[in-house]
Design an enzyme around this catalytic site. Structure first.
Site, PDB file in Angstrom:
ATOM      1  N   ASP A  96      36.251   2.969  26.286  1.00 30.38           N
ATOM      2  CA  ASP A  96      36.365   1.594  26.787  1.00 30.38           C
ATOM      3  C   ASP A  96      36.198   1.484  28.295  1.00 30.38           C
ATOM      4  O   ASP A  96      36.673   0.537  28.921  1.00 30.38           O
ATOM      5  CB  ASP A  96      37.745   1.052  26.375  1.00 30.38           C
ATOM      6  CG  ASP A  96      38.863   2.016  26.741  1.00 30.38           C
ATOM      7  OD1 ASP A  96      38.645   2.851  27.649  1.00 30.38           O
ATOM      8  OD2 ASP A  96      39.944   1.943  26.133  1.00 30.38           O
ATOM      9  N   GLU A 118      35.266   6.322  19.060  1.00 22.04           N
ATOM     10  CA  GLU A 118      36.593   5.747  19.318  1.00 22.04           C
ATOM     11  C   GLU A 118      36.530   4.208  19.272  1.00 22.04           C
ATOM     12  O   GLU A 118      37.000   3.500  20.160  1.00 22.04           O
ATOM     13  CB  GLU A 118      37.171   6.220  20.661  1.00 22.04           C
ATOM     14  CG  GLU A 118      38.673   6.109  20.759  1.00 22.04           C
ATOM     15  CD  GLU A 118      39.215   6.535  22.116  1.00 22.04           C
ATOM     16  OE1 GLU A 118      39.094   5.777  23.085  1.00 22.04           O
ATOM     17  OE2 GLU A 118      39.763   7.656  22.207  1.00 22.04           O
ATOM     18  N   GLU A 132      39.861  -2.525  30.013  1.00 19.22           N
ATOM     19  CA  GLU A 132      39.421  -1.740  28.854  1.00 19.22           C
ATOM     20  C   GLU A 132      39.459  -2.503  27.535  1.00 19.22           C
ATOM     21  O   GLU A 132      38.600  -2.307  26.672  1.00 19.22           O
ATOM     22  CB  GLU A 132      40.261  -0.457  28.737  1.00 19.22           C
ATOM     23  CG  GLU A 132      40.032   0.553  29.857  1.00 19.22           C
ATOM     24  CD  GLU A 132      40.821   0.280  31.131  1.00 19.22           C
ATOM     25  OE1 GLU A 132      41.603  -0.705  31.156  1.00 19.22           O
ATOM     26  OE2 GLU A 132      40.656   1.030  32.105  1.00 19.22           O
ATOM     27  N   ARG A 219      44.843   0.138  36.016  1.00 19.76           N
ATOM     28  CA  ARG A 219      44.492  -0.913  36.986  1.00 19.76           C
ATOM     29  C   ARG A 219      45.432  -2.109  36.973  1.00 19.76           C
ATOM     30  O   ARG A 219      45.700  -2.702  38.008  1.00 19.76           O
ATOM     31  CB  ARG A 219      43.094  -1.419  36.625  1.00 19.76           C
ATOM     32  CG  ARG A 219      42.045  -1.093  37.605  1.00 19.76           C
ATOM     33  CD  ARG A 219      40.734  -1.771  37.219  1.00 19.76           C
ATOM     34  NE  ARG A 219      39.741  -1.494  38.223  1.00 19.76           N
ATOM     35  CZ  ARG A 219      39.146  -0.320  38.378  1.00 19.76           C
ATOM     36  NH1 ARG A 219      39.430   0.683  37.578  1.00 19.76           N
ATOM     37  NH2 ARG A 219      38.266  -0.146  39.339  1.00 19.76           N
TER      38      ARG A 219
HETATM   39  C1  UD1 Z   1      38.407   4.700  35.031  1.00 22.04           C
HETATM   40  C2  UD1 Z   1      38.290   3.754  33.823  1.00 22.04           C
HETATM   41  C3  UD1 Z   1      39.537   3.815  32.964  1.00 22.04           C
HETATM   42  C4  UD1 Z   1      39.884   5.242  32.597  1.00 22.04           C
HETATM   43  C5  UD1 Z   1      39.965   6.093  33.862  1.00 22.04           C
HETATM   44  C6  UD1 Z   1      40.184   7.536  33.493  1.00 22.04           C
HETATM   45  C7  UD1 Z   1      37.009   1.692  34.135  1.00 22.04           C
HETATM   46  C8  UD1 Z   1      37.024   0.291  34.580  1.00 22.04           C
HETATM   47  N1  UD1 Z   1      38.143   2.388  34.294  1.00 22.04           N
HETATM   48  O1  UD1 Z   1      39.427   4.169  35.858  1.00 22.04           O
HETATM   49  O2  UD1 Z   1      39.319   3.067  31.782  1.00 22.04           O
HETATM   50  O3  UD1 Z   1      41.129   5.247  31.957  1.00 22.04           O
HETATM   51  O4  UD1 Z   1      38.720   5.993  34.581  1.00 22.04           O
HETATM   52  O5  UD1 Z   1      40.655   8.261  34.577  1.00 22.04           O
HETATM   53  O6  UD1 Z   1      36.002   2.163  33.663  1.00 22.04           O
HETATM   54  N2  UD1 Z   1      37.938   8.696  42.272  1.00 22.04           N
HETATM   55  C9  UD1 Z   1      37.584   9.808  42.992  1.00 22.04           C
HETATM   56  N3  UD1 Z   1      37.102  10.888  42.313  1.00 22.04           N
HETATM   57  C10 UD1 Z   1      36.952  10.923  40.970  1.00 22.04           C
HETATM   58  C11 UD1 Z   1      37.333   9.795  40.239  1.00 22.04           C
HETATM   59  C12 UD1 Z   1      37.816   8.681  40.901  1.00 22.04           C
HETATM   60  O7  UD1 Z   1      37.698   9.840  44.198  1.00 22.04           O
HETATM   61  O8  UD1 Z   1      36.502  11.940  40.430  1.00 22.04           O
HETATM   62  C13 UD1 Z   1      38.450   7.498  42.992  1.00 22.04           C
HETATM   63  C14 UD1 Z   1      37.327   6.781  43.766  1.00 22.04           C
HETATM   64  O9  UD1 Z   1      37.848   6.254  44.940  1.00 22.04           O
HETATM   65  C15 UD1 Z   1      36.938   5.660  42.804  1.00 22.04           C
HETATM   66  C16 UD1 Z   1      38.299   5.304  42.239  1.00 22.04           C
HETATM   67  O10 UD1 Z   1      38.969   6.552  42.066  1.00 22.04           O
HETATM   68  O11 UD1 Z   1      36.283   4.588  43.441  1.00 22.04           O
HETATM   69  C17 UD1 Z   1      38.311   4.518  40.957  1.00 22.04           C
HETATM   70  O12 UD1 Z   1      37.496   5.108  39.948  1.00 22.04           O
HETATM   71  P1  UD1 Z   1      37.057   4.194  38.702  1.00 22.04           P
HETATM   72  O13 UD1 Z   1      36.286   5.035  37.744  1.00 22.04           O
HETATM   73  O14 UD1 Z   1      36.407   2.931  39.157  1.00 22.04           O
HETATM   74  O15 UD1 Z   1      38.418   3.744  38.065  1.00 22.04           O
HETATM   75  P2  UD1 Z   1      39.565   4.590  37.374  1.00 22.04           P
HETATM   76  O16 UD1 Z   1      40.842   4.008  37.834  1.00 22.04           O
HETATM   77  O17 UD1 Z   1      39.326   6.036  37.566  1.00 22.04           O
END
Ligand code: UD1
Ligand code: UDP
Length: 378
Positions: A96, A118, A132, A219
């Protein structure tokens, strides 16, 4: 030969698709192409390295502190070119996330079939989890193959009017992934090495059953709710000072910043960077119990018989609640303290929280998915 494009972008998608990719690659009547949107970077690399997943394309989209607009718009445009390049017969997405939703949408725009791993999870609260719950509903609308992990998820889809012949209960592929890694953890030399490495990383020797394992990243909590929840956890750690709280912190700055500010100086809260999956499962196998708002962790804790406090107001994994080993608290201080004390006391008295059968699957979900695709794509 049928061409299958598997797309993932985040840590949990890669974990849950790793066994599917392996099973697809073993099926020689398929050509399997793997694409990462790179929605995550370091946290994704930990998984692709462990499972030895080679990507044919990496869109490398992650930006620090990205918004939903960034990742949605950028991945949709890039997926156009990816689909044009490979012209797959079907696109497989998982779960999701924005990557899953946008990749399914892109396939739909090109009139390419969508297979959803899933499928059918529902909280029926559009803002919990956010975004999600909406993402997975959007995907259902355009999916040709709905791989429901449980009977409950199948029933959700049927209730919503989706065609029964598109829905199959396969089990959750996370169990396949987890059992593969669990076998590794059973090697005594590796377990001994992990223990030493983790001790160094956490700067403390962690003792089996004497620590609580934590994760938090959703989030919908960002801001005041997250801060209040972290203060509750700090209070909990001060009260249960004989326990350690091991907390690999998500890299999202909306999480990492308040976590470091609020929990950084509590001596029995051990903050670390995200753990690679092998180390995280090692911690799961040794902890006393778990506190988390993660989807995947609610599914995994069964295998290690670890009860879980689910810090969410609603869950789409009701199977774990119904089975009696997961407890919903939201961010409510009283509920968190109540369930913490209750689980702790029951564990001391030897109470068994776990039924015999894992409600999330038997570890053979990926093979089922490949068989269904073989039949369905003929
Ligand atoms: C995302 C998914 C969420 C999932 C989660 C798993 C969406 C909207 N959200 O949320 O459903 O549960 O991943 O973890 O798709 N960042 C890093 N390095 C990484 C990963 C993330 O620095 O390897 C930081 C970055 O600043 C990035 C921020 O985390 O911009 C947010 O990442 P994002 O994928 O947008 O959202 P998640 O909260 O990780
Ligand atoms: N996980 C991990 N390292 C960590 C924390 C979690 O490998 O430090 C694994 C966990 O075992 C589960 C997955 O990551 O398989 C869950 O990811 P996350 O909580 O980020 O996303 P969700 O499942 O909530 O979408």
């Amino acid at each position: 030969m049928r061409k299958i494009l598997v797309v993932f972008g985040t840590r949990p998608e890669a974990i849950k698709l790793a066994p599917v990719i392996k099973a697809l690659k073993a099926e020689k009547t398929f050509e399997t192409i793997v694409c990462s949107t790179g929605q995550h970077r370091e946290m994704l690399r930990q998984v692709t390295d462990l499972f030895d997943i080679n990507t044919d394309d990496d869109l490398d989209l992650m930006k620090p502190n990205q918004t939903l607009f960034d990742i949605t718009a950028n991945s949709l445009l890039k997926m156009d070119s990816v689909l044009e390049k490979y012209k797959p017969d079907v696109v497989i997405v998982q779960g999701d996330t924005t990557t899953a939703f946008v990749s399914a949408l892109a396939a739909f725009y090109k009139k390419i079939k969508v297979a959803h791993v899933e499928a059918g999870l529902r909280s029926y609260d559009i803002f919990h989890p956010y975004p999600e719950e909406a993402n997975r509903r959007f995907i259902s609308v355009i999916s040709n193959f709905n791989f429901a992990p449980t009977e409950e998820s199948k029933q959700n889809l049927l209730k919503e009017g989706f065609a029964p012949d598109t829905i199959q209960v396969t089990g959750n592929t996370v169990v396949d992934a987890l059992l593969e890694i669990k076998t590794k953890l059973e090697q005594p030399e590796l377990a001994a090495k992990l223990e030493v490495d983790l001790g160094a990383k956490l700067e403390k020797v962690i003792v089996e059953n004497e620590f609580v394992l934590m994760t938090l990243h959703r989030r919908e909590k960002f801001g005041t709710e997250m801060q209040n929840l972290l203060y509750t956890i700090k209070e909990l750690a001060e009260k249960y000072s004989h326990l350690n709280f091991v907390y690999p912190t998500h890299l999202n700055p909306n999480v990492a910043k308040p976590v470091n500010e609020i929990l950084g100086n509590t001596k029995n809260i051990l903050l670390t960077e995200p753990m690679d999956y092998l180390s995280f499962l090692f911690l799961m196998s040794k902890c006393r119990f778990i506190m988390s708002d993660s989807g995947g962790v609610q599914e995994e804790c069964f295998v290690f018989s670890k009860p879980i406090i689910v810090m969410r107001t609603v869950t789409e994994r009701n199977e774990a609640i119904d089975a009696g080993y997961a407890f919903l608290t939201g961010s409510d201080r009283e509920k968190i303290f109540h369930h913490f004390s209750d689980i702790d006391t029951k564990l001391t008295s030897g109470f068994n929280f776990f039924p015999k059968e894992n409600p999330f699957g038997d570890g053979k979900s990926s093979d089922r998915i490949v068989e269904i695709l073989k039949r369905g794509l003929n």
